[in-house]
Design a protein around this motif. Structure first.
Motif, PDB file in Angstrom:
ATOM      1  N   PHE A 112      16.510   3.126  -2.820  1.00 36.44           N
ATOM      2  CA  PHE A 112      15.697   2.819  -3.990  1.00 36.44           C
ATOM      3  C   PHE A 112      15.758   1.319  -4.298  1.00 36.44           C
ATOM      4  O   PHE A 112      14.732   0.680  -4.539  1.00 36.44           O
ATOM      5  N   ASP A 113      16.958   0.744  -4.268  1.00 31.33           N
ATOM      6  CA  ASP A 113      17.106  -0.690  -4.523  1.00 31.33           C
ATOM      7  C   ASP A 113      16.350  -1.511  -3.479  1.00 31.33           C
ATOM      8  O   ASP A 113      15.747  -2.538  -3.799  1.00 31.33           O
ATOM      9  N   ARG A 114      16.355  -1.057  -2.245  1.00 35.94           N
ATOM     10  CA  ARG A 114      15.618  -1.763  -1.193  1.00 35.94           C
ATOM     11  C   ARG A 114      14.113  -1.709  -1.463  1.00 35.94           C
ATOM     12  O   ARG A 114      13.416  -2.719  -1.318  1.00 35.94           O
ATOM     13  N   PHE A 115      13.614  -0.538  -1.864  1.00 40.28           N
ATOM     14  CA  PHE A 115      12.202  -0.430  -2.236  1.00 40.28           C
ATOM     15  C   PHE A 115      11.875  -1.401  -3.363  1.00 40.28           C
ATOM     16  O   PHE A 115      10.850  -2.082  -3.334  1.00 40.28           O
ATOM     17  N   LYS A 116      12.731  -1.461  -4.378  1.00 42.48           N
ATOM     18  CA  LYS A 116      12.488  -2.362  -5.509  1.00 42.48           C
ATOM     19  C   LYS A 116      12.429  -3.818  -5.046  1.00 42.48           C
ATOM     20  O   LYS A 116      11.560  -4.567  -5.476  1.00 42.48           O
ATOM     21  N   ARG A 117      13.349  -4.214  -4.177  1.00 50.55           N
ATOM     22  CA  ARG A 117      13.336  -5.598  -3.685  1.00 50.55           C
ATOM     23  C   ARG A 117      12.063  -5.884  -2.905  1.00 50.55           C
ATOM     24  O   ARG A 117      11.472  -6.960  -3.030  1.00 50.55           O
ATOM     25  N   LEU A 118      11.627  -4.940  -2.080  1.00 57.14           N
ATOM     26  CA  LEU A 118      10.400  -5.132  -1.307  1.00 57.14           C
ATOM     27  C   LEU A 118       9.179  -5.220  -2.226  1.00 57.14           C
ATOM     28  O   LEU A 118       8.319  -6.088  -2.051  1.00 57.14           O
ATOM     29  N   LEU A 119       9.098  -4.334  -3.215  1.00 55.97           N
ATOM     30  CA  LEU A 119       7.966  -4.357  -4.143  1.00 55.97           C
ATOM     31  C   LEU A 119       7.932  -5.635  -4.969  1.00 55.97           C
ATOM     32  O   LEU A 119       6.864  -6.137  -5.313  1.00 55.97           O
ATOM     33  N   ALA A 120       9.106  -6.172  -5.276  1.00 58.25           N
ATOM     34  CA  ALA A 120       9.171  -7.393  -6.075  1.00 58.25           C
ATOM     35  C   ALA A 120       8.552  -8.582  -5.342  1.00 58.25           C
ATOM     36  O   ALA A 120       8.158  -9.561  -5.971  1.00 58.25           O
ATOM     37  N   GLN A 121       8.446  -8.484  -4.031  1.00 57.67           N
ATOM     38  CA  GLN A 121       7.877  -9.577  -3.246  1.00 57.67           C
ATOM     39  C   GLN A 121       6.350  -9.533  -3.203  1.00 57.67           C
ATOM     40  O   GLN A 121       5.713 -10.475  -2.741  1.00 57.67           O
ATOM     41  N   ILE A 122       5.764  -8.438  -3.681  1.00 58.51           N
ATOM     42  CA  ILE A 122       4.310  -8.285  -3.677  1.00 58.51           C
ATOM     43  C   ILE A 122       3.797  -8.646  -5.067  1.00 58.51           C
ATOM     44  O   ILE A 122       4.233  -8.063  -6.053  1.00 58.51           O
ATOM     45  N   PRO A 123       2.877  -9.591  -5.160  1.00 58.58           N
ATOM     46  CA  PRO A 123       2.365  -9.983  -6.479  1.00 58.58           C
ATOM     47  C   PRO A 123       1.412  -8.923  -7.049  1.00 58.58           C
ATOM     48  O   PRO A 123       0.200  -8.998  -6.875  1.00 58.58           O
ATOM     49  N   LEU A 124       1.978  -7.923  -7.700  1.00 59.69           N
ATOM     50  CA  LEU A 124       1.169  -6.857  -8.278  1.00 59.69           C
ATOM     51  C   LEU A 124       0.617  -7.283  -9.633  1.00 59.69           C
ATOM     52  O   LEU A 124       1.343  -7.768 -10.474  1.00 59.69           O
ATOM     53  N   LYS A 125      -0.643  -7.070  -9.825  1.00 55.50           N
ATOM     54  CA  LYS A 125      -1.293  -7.399 -11.098  1.00 55.50           C
ATOM     55  C   LYS A 125      -1.587  -6.125 -11.891  1.00 55.50           C
ATOM     56  O   LYS A 125      -2.212  -6.174 -12.923  1.00 55.50           O
ATOM     57  N   ALA A 126      -1.163  -4.991 -11.374  1.00 56.20           N
ATOM     58  CA  ALA A 126      -1.452  -3.714 -12.023  1.00 56.20           C
ATOM     59  C   ALA A 126      -0.615  -3.535 -13.280  1.00 56.20           C
ATOM     60  O   ALA A 126       0.473  -4.076 -13.399  1.00 56.20           O
ATOM     61  N   SER A 127      -1.156  -2.756 -14.182  1.00 54.38           N
ATOM     62  CA  SER A 127      -0.446  -2.442 -15.418  1.00 54.38           C
ATOM     63  C   SER A 127      -0.759  -1.007 -15.792  1.00 54.38           C
ATOM     64  O   SER A 127      -1.876  -0.543 -15.595  1.00 54.38           O
TER      65      SER A 127
END
Length: 93
Positions: free
Chosen positions: A16-31
């Protein structure tokens, strides 16, 4: 999905922590601010993922591995949506 998988006990904290780190690298503009969990659940019940009246989810069980689950407690789905809405998407430190 990774948060829900972790809450269900099918995804390890490390993955789960690895997924979070990977997602943090993607500039998501969703809300998902303003989204109400019970309305999403109602809409999901008419989605193509429903089979025989049961919601199906493809969830990660490990990095690179997924499994189809159905009959997930609506409370777990709602809790996951509330968490993401209150905590936001992962961000790089």
């Amino acid at each position: 999905e990774s948060f829900l998988a972790r809450e269900m006990g099918i995804l390890s904290e490390a993955d789960f922590d690895r997924f979070k780190r990977l997602l943090a690298q993607i500039p998501l503009k969703a809300s998902i601010e303003g989204i109400v969990a019970h309305k999403i659940l109602t809409m999901m019940r008419s989605d193509k993922k429903v089979r025989d009246g049961k919601l199906r989810f493809v969830l990660p069980v490990a990095i690179g591995r997924t499994k189809v689950f159905q009959d997930i407690e609506p409370e777990k789905i709602a809790y996951s949506l509330h968490h993401i809405r209150s905590q936001g998407w992962p961000q790089l430190p």
